[in-house]
Design a protein around this motif. Structure first.
Motif, PDB file in Angstrom:
ATOM      1  N   ARG A  46       0.843  -1.215   0.000  1.00  0.00           N
ATOM      2  CA  ARG A  46       0.000   0.000   0.000  1.00  0.00           C
ATOM      3  C   ARG A  46       0.867   1.251   0.000  1.00  0.00           C
ATOM      4  O   ARG A  46       0.619   2.203  -0.738  1.00  0.00           O
ATOM      5  CB  ARG A  46      -0.935  -0.015   1.209  1.00  0.00           C
ATOM      6  CG  ARG A  46      -1.734   1.254   1.409  1.00  0.00           C
ATOM      7  CD  ARG A  46      -2.724   1.522   0.327  1.00  0.00           C
ATOM      8  NE  ARG A  46      -3.765   0.519   0.348  1.00  0.00           N
ATOM      9  CZ  ARG A  46      -4.740   0.450  -0.541  1.00  0.00           C
ATOM     10  NH1 ARG A  46      -4.813   1.324  -1.507  1.00  0.00           N
ATOM     11  NH2 ARG A  46      -5.629  -0.493  -0.481  1.00  0.00           N
ATOM     12  N   SER A  47       1.917   1.238   0.810  1.00  0.00           N
ATOM     13  CA  SER A  47       2.843   2.370   0.877  1.00  0.00           C
ATOM     14  C   SER A  47       3.504   2.588  -0.489  1.00  0.00           C
ATOM     15  O   SER A  47       3.635   3.725  -0.953  1.00  0.00           O
ATOM     16  CB  SER A  47       3.895   2.124   1.952  1.00  0.00           C
ATOM     17  OG  SER A  47       4.901   3.095   1.894  1.00  0.00           O
ATOM     18  N   GLY A  48       3.918   1.512  -1.129  1.00  0.00           N
ATOM     19  CA  GLY A  48       4.526   1.610  -2.452  1.00  0.00           C
ATOM     20  C   GLY A  48       3.565   2.171  -3.478  1.00  0.00           C
ATOM     21  O   GLY A  48       3.938   3.013  -4.306  1.00  0.00           O
ATOM     22  N   GLU A  49       2.318   1.726  -3.428  1.00  0.00           N
ATOM     23  CA  GLU A  49       1.323   2.238  -4.365  1.00  0.00           C
ATOM     24  C   GLU A  49       1.056   3.721  -4.135  1.00  0.00           C
ATOM     25  O   GLU A  49       0.887   4.486  -5.091  1.00  0.00           O
ATOM     26  CB  GLU A  49       0.034   1.438  -4.262  1.00  0.00           C
ATOM     27  CG  GLU A  49       0.169   0.047  -4.844  1.00  0.00           C
ATOM     28  CD  GLU A  49      -1.042  -0.824  -4.605  1.00  0.00           C
ATOM     29  OE1 GLU A  49      -2.089  -0.306  -4.149  1.00  0.00           O
ATOM     30  OE2 GLU A  49      -0.948  -2.036  -4.876  1.00  0.00           O
ATOM     31  N   MET A  77      -3.125   8.490 -23.453  1.00  0.00           N
ATOM     32  CA  MET A  77      -2.947   7.043 -23.482  1.00  0.00           C
ATOM     33  C   MET A  77      -3.346   6.454 -22.137  1.00  0.00           C
ATOM     34  O   MET A  77      -3.010   7.003 -21.090  1.00  0.00           O
ATOM     35  CB  MET A  77      -1.483   6.706 -23.794  1.00  0.00           C
ATOM     36  CG  MET A  77      -1.220   5.228 -23.952  1.00  0.00           C
ATOM     37  SD  MET A  77       0.461   4.881 -24.524  1.00  0.00           S
ATOM     38  CE  MET A  77       0.385   5.478 -26.202  1.00  0.00           C
ATOM     39  N   VAL A  78      -4.071   5.334 -22.185  1.00  0.00           N
ATOM     40  CA  VAL A  78      -4.404   4.617 -20.957  1.00  0.00           C
ATOM     41  C   VAL A  78      -3.157   3.819 -20.563  1.00  0.00           C
ATOM     42  O   VAL A  78      -2.591   3.099 -21.388  1.00  0.00           O
ATOM     43  CB  VAL A  78      -5.600   3.659 -21.153  1.00  0.00           C
ATOM     44  CG1 VAL A  78      -5.908   2.912 -19.858  1.00  0.00           C
ATOM     45  CG2 VAL A  78      -6.821   4.417 -21.641  1.00  0.00           C
ATOM     46  N   VAL A  79      -2.739   3.981 -19.314  1.00  0.00           N
ATOM     47  CA  VAL A  79      -1.536   3.304 -18.840  1.00  0.00           C
ATOM     48  C   VAL A  79      -1.907   2.393 -17.671  1.00  0.00           C
ATOM     49  O   VAL A  79      -2.499   2.847 -16.689  1.00  0.00           O
ATOM     50  CB  VAL A  79      -0.456   4.313 -18.394  1.00  0.00           C
ATOM     51  CG1 VAL A  79       0.818   3.580 -17.991  1.00  0.00           C
ATOM     52  CG2 VAL A  79      -0.173   5.323 -19.497  1.00  0.00           C
ATOM     53  N   PHE A  80      -1.559   1.126 -17.816  1.00  0.00           N
ATOM     54  CA  PHE A  80      -1.766   0.143 -16.763  1.00  0.00           C
ATOM     55  C   PHE A  80      -0.429  -0.024 -16.052  1.00  0.00           C
ATOM     56  O   PHE A  80       0.579  -0.354 -16.694  1.00  0.00           O
ATOM     57  CB  PHE A  80      -2.269  -1.170 -17.360  1.00  0.00           C
ATOM     58  CG  PHE A  80      -3.572  -0.997 -18.094  1.00  0.00           C
ATOM     59  CD1 PHE A  80      -4.765  -0.915 -17.390  1.00  0.00           C
ATOM     60  CD2 PHE A  80      -3.602  -0.890 -19.473  1.00  0.00           C
ATOM     61  CE1 PHE A  80      -5.974  -0.738 -18.057  1.00  0.00           C
ATOM     62  CE2 PHE A  80      -4.801  -0.719 -20.148  1.00  0.00           C
ATOM     63  CZ  PHE A  80      -5.994  -0.641 -19.441  1.00  0.00           C
ATOM     64  N   VAL A  81      -0.438   0.219 -14.753  1.00  0.00           N
ATOM     65  CA  VAL A  81       0.814   0.290 -14.000  1.00  0.00           C
ATOM     66  C   VAL A  81       0.880  -0.792 -12.934  1.00  0.00           C
ATOM     67  O   VAL A  81      -0.038  -0.930 -12.118  1.00  0.00           O
ATOM     68  CB  VAL A  81       0.977   1.672 -13.318  1.00  0.00           C
ATOM     69  CG1 VAL A  81       2.311   1.767 -12.591  1.00  0.00           C
ATOM     70  CG2 VAL A  81       0.834   2.801 -14.336  1.00  0.00           C
ATOM     71  N   GLU A  82       1.964  -1.531 -12.942  1.00  0.00           N
ATOM     72  CA  GLU A  82       2.271  -2.484 -11.877  1.00  0.00           C
ATOM     73  C   GLU A  82       3.313  -1.836 -10.975  1.00  0.00           C
ATOM     74  O   GLU A  82       4.318  -1.302 -11.455  1.00  0.00           O
ATOM     75  CB  GLU A  82       2.823  -3.790 -12.462  1.00  0.00           C
ATOM     76  CG  GLU A  82       3.234  -4.803 -11.436  1.00  0.00           C
ATOM     77  CD  GLU A  82       2.068  -5.379 -10.635  1.00  0.00           C
ATOM     78  OE1 GLU A  82       2.340  -6.048  -9.621  1.00  0.00           O
ATOM     79  OE2 GLU A  82       0.885  -5.186 -11.008  1.00  0.00           O
ATOM     80  N   VAL A  83       3.055  -1.873  -9.679  1.00  0.00           N
ATOM     81  CA  VAL A  83       3.982  -1.304  -8.703  1.00  0.00           C
ATOM     82  C   VAL A  83       4.633  -2.454  -7.954  1.00  0.00           C
ATOM     83  O   VAL A  83       3.942  -3.323  -7.417  1.00  0.00           O
ATOM     84  CB  VAL A  83       3.247  -0.376  -7.704  1.00  0.00           C
ATOM     85  CG1 VAL A  83       4.230   0.199  -6.691  1.00  0.00           C
ATOM     86  CG2 VAL A  83       2.512   0.734  -8.447  1.00  0.00           C
TER      87      VAL A  83
END
Length: 121
Positions: free
Chosen positions: A10-13, A48-54
């Motif tokens: 959660r902190s990373g996100e 642009m739609v960006v899907f992000v993995e953290v």
């Protein structure tokens, strides 16, 4: 998943969302989940739609955080992204997949970390 790992995630996100906003992204969704995958952040960047993995690590003992975005994780993200685009009626919008890798105090944005396999379109 342990409580400590959930807190770290959660902190990373939170850090990633702030970092992306500082880079000009507009965060639309957090923790978008479907039965076959989850996307940490969905954002817009220059139309642009960006899907992000953290991926967040406290140390590099298990390798760089971005290495955890393996082909299986990518496949699950692609499926969730396709579901998102369909549900939101954004089929024609260009999209990409970014990774935000957080290790200690360092935040790294990897744009176009991987591509959607053409067989999914």
């Amino acid at each position: 998943m342990s409580l400590l790992r959930k807190i770290l995630g959660r902190s990373g996100e939170d850090r990633a969302a702030k970092y992306l906003a500082d880079q000009g992204y507009v965060v639309l969704e957090r923790n978008y989940s479907m039965p076959y995958g989850e996307i940490d952040l969905v954002a817009m960047d220059n139309g642009m739609v960006v899907f992000v993995e953290v991926k967040t690590r406290t140390t590099d003992a298990y390798g760089a955080p971005e290495l955890a975005v393996n082909p299986r994780k990518q496949e699950r993200m692609v499926k969730a992204a396709l579901g998102y685009l369909k549900f939101k009626k954004l089929h024609q919008m260009p999209c990409r997949f970014d990774v935000v890798a957080i290790s200690g105090e360092q935040v790294e944005l990897i744009r176009n970390a991987f591509e959607m396999d053409r067989t999914h379109r």
